[in-house]
Design an enzyme around this catalytic site. Sequence first.
Site, PDB file in Angstrom:
ATOM      1  N   PHE A 170       0.857  -1.180   0.000  1.00 42.16           N
ATOM      2  CA  PHE A 170       0.000   0.000   0.000  1.00 42.16           C
ATOM      3  C   PHE A 170       0.893   1.231   0.000  1.00 42.16           C
ATOM      4  O   PHE A 170       1.759   1.385   0.873  1.00 42.16           O
ATOM      5  CB  PHE A 170      -0.909  -0.004   1.224  1.00 42.16           C
ATOM      6  CG  PHE A 170      -1.724   1.245   1.365  1.00 42.16           C
ATOM      7  CD1 PHE A 170      -2.782   1.498   0.512  1.00 42.16           C
ATOM      8  CD2 PHE A 170      -1.418   2.167   2.348  1.00 42.16           C
ATOM      9  CE1 PHE A 170      -3.531   2.658   0.638  1.00 42.16           C
ATOM     10  CE2 PHE A 170      -2.158   3.324   2.480  1.00 42.16           C
ATOM     11  CZ  PHE A 170      -3.219   3.581   1.628  1.00 42.16           C
TER      12      PHE A 170
ATOM     13  N   GLU B 106       4.776   9.724   1.132  1.00 43.74           N
ATOM     14  CA  GLU B 106       5.742  10.314   0.215  1.00 43.74           C
ATOM     15  C   GLU B 106       6.808  11.056   1.011  1.00 43.74           C
ATOM     16  O   GLU B 106       6.643  11.293   2.215  1.00 43.74           O
ATOM     17  CB  GLU B 106       5.026  11.276  -0.748  1.00 43.74           C
ATOM     18  CG  GLU B 106       4.009  10.600  -1.648  1.00 43.74           C
ATOM     19  CD  GLU B 106       3.347  11.568  -2.629  1.00 43.74           C
ATOM     20  OE1 GLU B 106       3.792  12.743  -2.701  1.00 43.74           O
ATOM     21  OE2 GLU B 106       2.395  11.150  -3.311  1.00 43.74           O
TER      22      GLU B 106
ATOM     23  N   GLY C 132       3.942  12.387   5.139  1.00 40.51           N
ATOM     24  CA  GLY C 132       3.913  11.252   6.050  1.00 40.51           C
ATOM     25  C   GLY C 132       2.682  11.355   6.931  1.00 40.51           C
ATOM     26  O   GLY C 132       1.608  10.877   6.589  1.00 40.51           O
TER      27      GLY C 132
ATOM     28  N   THR D 184       6.028  -0.531   3.192  1.00 39.10           N
ATOM     29  CA  THR D 184       6.178  -1.901   3.679  1.00 39.10           C
ATOM     30  C   THR D 184       5.847  -2.884   2.558  1.00 39.10           C
ATOM     31  O   THR D 184       4.870  -2.702   1.828  1.00 39.10           O
ATOM     32  CB  THR D 184       5.253  -2.139   4.876  1.00 39.10           C
ATOM     33  OG1 THR D 184       5.549  -1.192   5.901  1.00 39.10           O
ATOM     34  CG2 THR D 184       5.440  -3.547   5.429  1.00 39.10           C
TER      35      THR D 184
ATOM     36  N   GLY E 158      -4.643  -0.710  11.339  1.00 41.12           N
ATOM     37  CA  GLY E 158      -3.414  -0.865  12.109  1.00 41.12           C
ATOM     38  C   GLY E 158      -3.466  -0.269  13.491  1.00 41.12           C
ATOM     39  O   GLY E 158      -2.607  -0.547  14.325  1.00 41.12           O
ATOM     40  N   ARG E 159      -4.489   0.533  13.758  1.00 44.38           N
ATOM     41  CA  ARG E 159      -4.552   1.233  15.034  1.00 44.38           C
ATOM     42  C   ARG E 159      -4.809   0.293  16.207  1.00 44.38           C
ATOM     43  O   ARG E 159      -4.565   0.668  17.343  1.00 44.38           O
ATOM     44  CB  ARG E 159      -5.611   2.338  14.964  1.00 44.38           C
ATOM     45  CG  ARG E 159      -5.275   3.440  13.947  1.00 44.38           C
ATOM     46  CD  ARG E 159      -4.313   4.467  14.502  1.00 44.38           C
ATOM     47  NE  ARG E 159      -3.694   5.266  13.454  1.00 44.38           N
ATOM     48  CZ  ARG E 159      -4.222   6.374  12.929  1.00 44.38           C
ATOM     49  NH1 ARG E 159      -5.393   6.795  13.351  1.00 44.38           N
ATOM     50  NH2 ARG E 159      -3.573   7.042  12.000  1.00 44.38           N
TER      51      ARG E 159
ATOM     52  N   GLU F 150       1.845   4.014  10.835  1.00 48.13           N
ATOM     53  CA  GLU F 150       0.385   3.977  10.995  1.00 48.13           C
ATOM     54  C   GLU F 150      -0.115   5.076  11.926  1.00 48.13           C
ATOM     55  O   GLU F 150      -1.092   4.899  12.662  1.00 48.13           O
ATOM     56  CB  GLU F 150      -0.094   2.602  11.511  1.00 48.13           C
ATOM     57  CG  GLU F 150       0.484   1.414  10.800  1.00 48.13           C
ATOM     58  CD  GLU F 150       0.206   1.403   9.305  1.00 48.13           C
ATOM     59  OE1 GLU F 150      -0.606   2.207   8.832  1.00 48.13           O
ATOM     60  OE2 GLU F 150       0.832   0.588   8.608  1.00 48.13           O
ATOM     61  N   GLY F 151       0.570   6.202  11.919  1.00 50.68           N
ATOM     62  CA  GLY F 151       0.164   7.344  12.733  1.00 50.68           C
ATOM     63  C   GLY F 151       1.122   7.559  13.886  1.00 50.68           C
ATOM     64  O   GLY F 151       1.203   6.744  14.809  1.00 50.68           O
TER      65      GLY F 151
END
Length: 390
Positions: free
Chosen positions: A126, A130, A134, A161, A243-244, A364-365
């Site tokens: 995915f 860039e 981010g 990833t 992913g959280r 993922e944040g």
Amino acid sequence: MDFALSDEERAVRDTVRAFVSREVMPLEAEVLRRERAHRPGLDRSELRELQLRAKRFGFWGLATPEEYGGMALPAVMQSLIWTELGRSFVPFRFGGEADNILFHATEEQKREFLLPTIAGERISCFAITEPGAGSDAANIRLRARRDGDDWVLDGEKTFITNGNDADFAIVVAVTDPEKGARRGGATAFLVDRAMGWRSEFIQTMGEGGPAALVFDGVRVPHRNILGEIGQGFALGMEWIGKGRYTIPSHAVGIAERALQMAIDHANARETFGAPIATNQAIQWMIADSETELEAARWLILRSAWTVDAGLDPRHASSMGKLYGAGMVNRVVDRVLQIHGGMGYTRELPIERWYRQVRLYRIFEGTDEMQRLIISRDLLRGYTKIGGHLA
């Protein structure tokens, strides 16, 4: 109020724990040896064989809908499973999975991309991040311009990833600069590697590494749009949202295993004629670690529970991700300290975890983005202090 696991949840957790103990943990010494030699811990064929063994155990496609041969497990059960996988540092994950947003594909796209990915025949990645986008994913610049029946992609993605191994990428690109990504100006594309993009390995402090993806006039057929034109940013946020709770669930497993290693070491290691476990400094590190671990466990399970309850999970998931990522970093740091010089060597997995879990506060944040989400929800009245119990 009942905090106990259901019989089914306990049975699934115990089965996964047995599989990890029997099939995965015996590989740990070899994985460490390979990684010390700067080789992958598992190659693709070995991962595949492990996944097929897990399938015989009954575990295949944890989140995949049953119509595609998956288990369609609820979020709480998935959280429990990710915790068990975190107890081993072997880079293993169950097979039969595909990116959650791939289920938005057309029937033709499902045959070409989704089904082969679930079957393990294709690998996806995915691509939204860039060099200049981010945490601010809406700032993406990779452009897709229409040219007849094709779209032409130009630009770069970074820190992707699976980008080095992927057969195809789900790429979020700008299709209408005037609208901006958040307001319908970005679109998701399914882009085969054979269409011309290339990947460049990025060396990091962890094992393995992500990739930079370079698109230089890559032509993509219009039929390869995922979802609708302008839906790219929304799909990207849907992808990130999963992913959280899975990432901090994995962190709980790492912290459990690492803390047990510290307890075992403290009881066995002697200095000045007594186990170091008799020292108050050691006792306090163990007590703080257990307290933080337990607090993280319930924050994360609650965030998964909100998904299963059909509630908006964003606030709870941000708290779980923020606290879980910080917790595992603090626990592993203490565990390394308790082990002293031996913990700093590559003979044990502790320094490996030390490098690995630092990423959990970024991808993922970031921590900062989670704090922004949590505070914004409260300041704007989107949620109340105390959440669903308020």
